[in-house]
Design a protein around this motif. Structure first.
Motif, mmCIF file in Angstrom:
data_model
loop_
_atom_site.group_PDB
_atom_site.id
_atom_site.type_symbol
_atom_site.label_atom_id
_atom_site.label_comp_id
_atom_site.label_asym_id
_atom_site.label_seq_id
_atom_site.Cartn_x
_atom_site.Cartn_y
_atom_site.Cartn_z
ATOM 1 N N GLY A 1 0.818 -1.214 0.000
ATOM 2 C CA GLY A 1 0.000 0.000 0.000
ATOM 3 C C GLY A 1 0.846 1.256 0.000
ATOM 4 O O GLY A 1 0.571 2.215 -0.733
ATOM 5 N N GLY A 2 1.903 1.260 0.815
ATOM 6 C CA GLY A 2 2.800 2.408 0.849
ATOM 7 C C GLY A 2 3.544 2.600 -0.466
ATOM 8 O O GLY A 2 3.787 3.728 -0.895
ATOM 9 N N VAL A 3 3.899 1.473 -1.110
ATOM 10 C CA VAL A 3 4.571 1.573 -2.408
ATOM 11 C C VAL A 3 3.632 2.190 -3.440
ATOM 12 O O VAL A 3 4.027 3.081 -4.202
ATOM 13 C CB VAL A 3 5.042 0.176 -2.877
ATOM 14 N N LEU A 4 2.385 1.747 -3.471
ATOM 15 C CA LEU A 4 1.405 2.312 -4.399
ATOM 16 C C LEU A 4 1.206 3.806 -4.141
ATOM 17 O O LEU A 4 1.122 4.607 -5.085
ATOM 18 C CB LEU A 4 0.075 1.570 -4.269
ATOM 19 N N ARG A 5 1.126 4.183 -2.887
ATOM 20 C CA ARG A 5 0.976 5.601 -2.529
ATOM 21 C C ARG A 5 2.118 6.425 -3.088
ATOM 22 O O ARG A 5 1.909 7.467 -3.728
ATOM 23 C CB ARG A 5 0.936 5.733 -1.003
ATOM 24 N N ASP A 6 3.343 5.970 -2.867
ATOM 25 C CA ASP A 6 4.511 6.736 -3.295
ATOM 26 C C ASP A 6 4.647 6.782 -4.811
ATOM 27 O O ASP A 6 5.017 7.809 -5.383
ATOM 28 C CB ASP A 6 5.775 6.152 -2.661
ATOM 29 N N VAL A 7 4.326 5.662 -5.474
ATOM 30 C CA VAL A 7 4.392 5.640 -6.936
ATOM 31 C C VAL A 7 3.390 6.622 -7.531
ATOM 32 O O VAL A 7 3.704 7.381 -8.461
ATOM 33 C CB VAL A 7 4.146 4.210 -7.462
ATOM 34 N N LEU A 8 2.167 6.626 -7.005
ATOM 35 C CA LEU A 8 1.153 7.532 -7.517
ATOM 36 C C LEU A 8 1.476 8.997 -7.201
ATOM 37 O O LEU A 8 1.011 9.900 -7.891
ATOM 38 C CB LEU A 8 -0.219 7.174 -6.933
ATOM 39 N N CYS A 9 2.289 9.215 -6.158
ATOM 40 C CA CYS A 9 2.740 10.568 -5.830
ATOM 41 C C CYS A 9 4.043 10.922 -6.549
ATOM 42 O O CYS A 9 4.621 11.987 -6.307
ATOM 43 C CB CYS A 9 2.924 10.719 -4.317
ATOM 44 N N ASN A 10 4.513 9.997 -7.391
ATOM 45 C CA ASN A 10 5.706 10.226 -8.210
ATOM 46 C C ASN A 10 6.955 10.465 -7.373
ATOM 47 O O ASN A 10 7.767 11.340 -7.660
ATOM 48 C CB ASN A 10 5.489 11.423 -9.160
ATOM 49 N N VAL A 11 7.104 9.652 -6.322
ATOM 50 C CA VAL A 11 8.331 9.682 -5.520
ATOM 51 C C VAL A 11 8.844 8.259 -5.374
ATOM 52 O O VAL A 11 8.082 7.291 -5.508
ATOM 53 C CB VAL A 11 8.095 10.301 -4.117
#
Length: 217
Positions: A136-146
């Motif tokens: 979930g944290g990986v998806l969050r960061d990917v979608l935030c482009n970080v």
């Protein structure tokens, strides 16, 4: 069909973790100037993405948020409330780290529970916990482009593995489940926050491709 007992400590911790991950997503989205709908959407993905991926990999149906749509309301609602109250938080970075740590540890335990109740082997139990805790944290960061915290920050996946191993030791032993859940939670949170404070990291692979041998003499 797997579900957490409503009177278990892990059940209540899971509700807290859903809200915490929704809030962590809102703080991340705020740094990217997302609109309100995007913030709530990201909150749901962050809170439920790891469990969804775990269920797909294990063939565990129905998906947890399909069975209990209230989880969507909780994670999205927590993200929305963060929009309103974020300016009251003095140190957003500290809040983000703590909220993310709660989600990492609690979701790791729930992932281990799901795999164990499906009679999976110990390695699959640990991987299930790690996927649930980290994805979930990986998806969050990917979608935030970080670059995801999993790949760039202090001990993260390692905390999930240690938490899962510690938690899974109770499965084969006659240990009070409530007490062991609380002990695992304290261990996981402490390890993650200590890693952040003291900057404990895994060794990094540093290779640029420029290290070519010189011409023979």
């Amino acid at each position: 069909m797997w579900s957490l007992p409503s009177d278990s400590a892990l059940y209540y911790l899971s509700l807290i973790a859903l809200a915490a991950q929704g809030m962590s997503a809102a703080l991340a989205a705020g740094r990217r100037n997302m609109d309100w709908l995007g913030v709530c959407f990201l909150g749901c993905i962050t809170a439920l993405g790891g469990g969804t991926l775990r269920d797909l990999l294990l063939g565990h149906y129905p998906l947890v948020w399909v069975e209990k749509p209230i989880y969507l309301v909780l994670s999205g609602g927590a993200a929305f409330l963060t929009i309103i109250f974020a300016r009251l938080v003095y140190r957003l970075r500290v809040a983000f780290i703590v909220l993310d740590a709660i989600g990492l540890v609690v979701f790791t335990m729930t992932g281990c529970d799901v795999a164990w109740q499906m009679d999976a082997s110990l390695p699959i139990v640990i991987v299930s916990g790690m996927v649930t805790g980290c994805a979930g944290g990986v998806l969050r960061d990917v979608l935030c482009n970080v670059v995801p915290l999993l790949f760039r920050s202090e001990l993260y996946a390692t905390v999930s593995v240690v938490t899962g191993l510690f938690y899974a030791t109770a499965f084969g032993l006659q240990i009070n489940a409530q007490v062991w859940t609380i002990l695992t939670f304290v261990l996981g949170i402490s390890l993650r926050l200590l890693a952040v404070h003291y900057k404990w990291e895994m060794p990094k692979f540093d290779f640029t491709g420029d290290e070519r041998p010189g011409p023979p003499s």
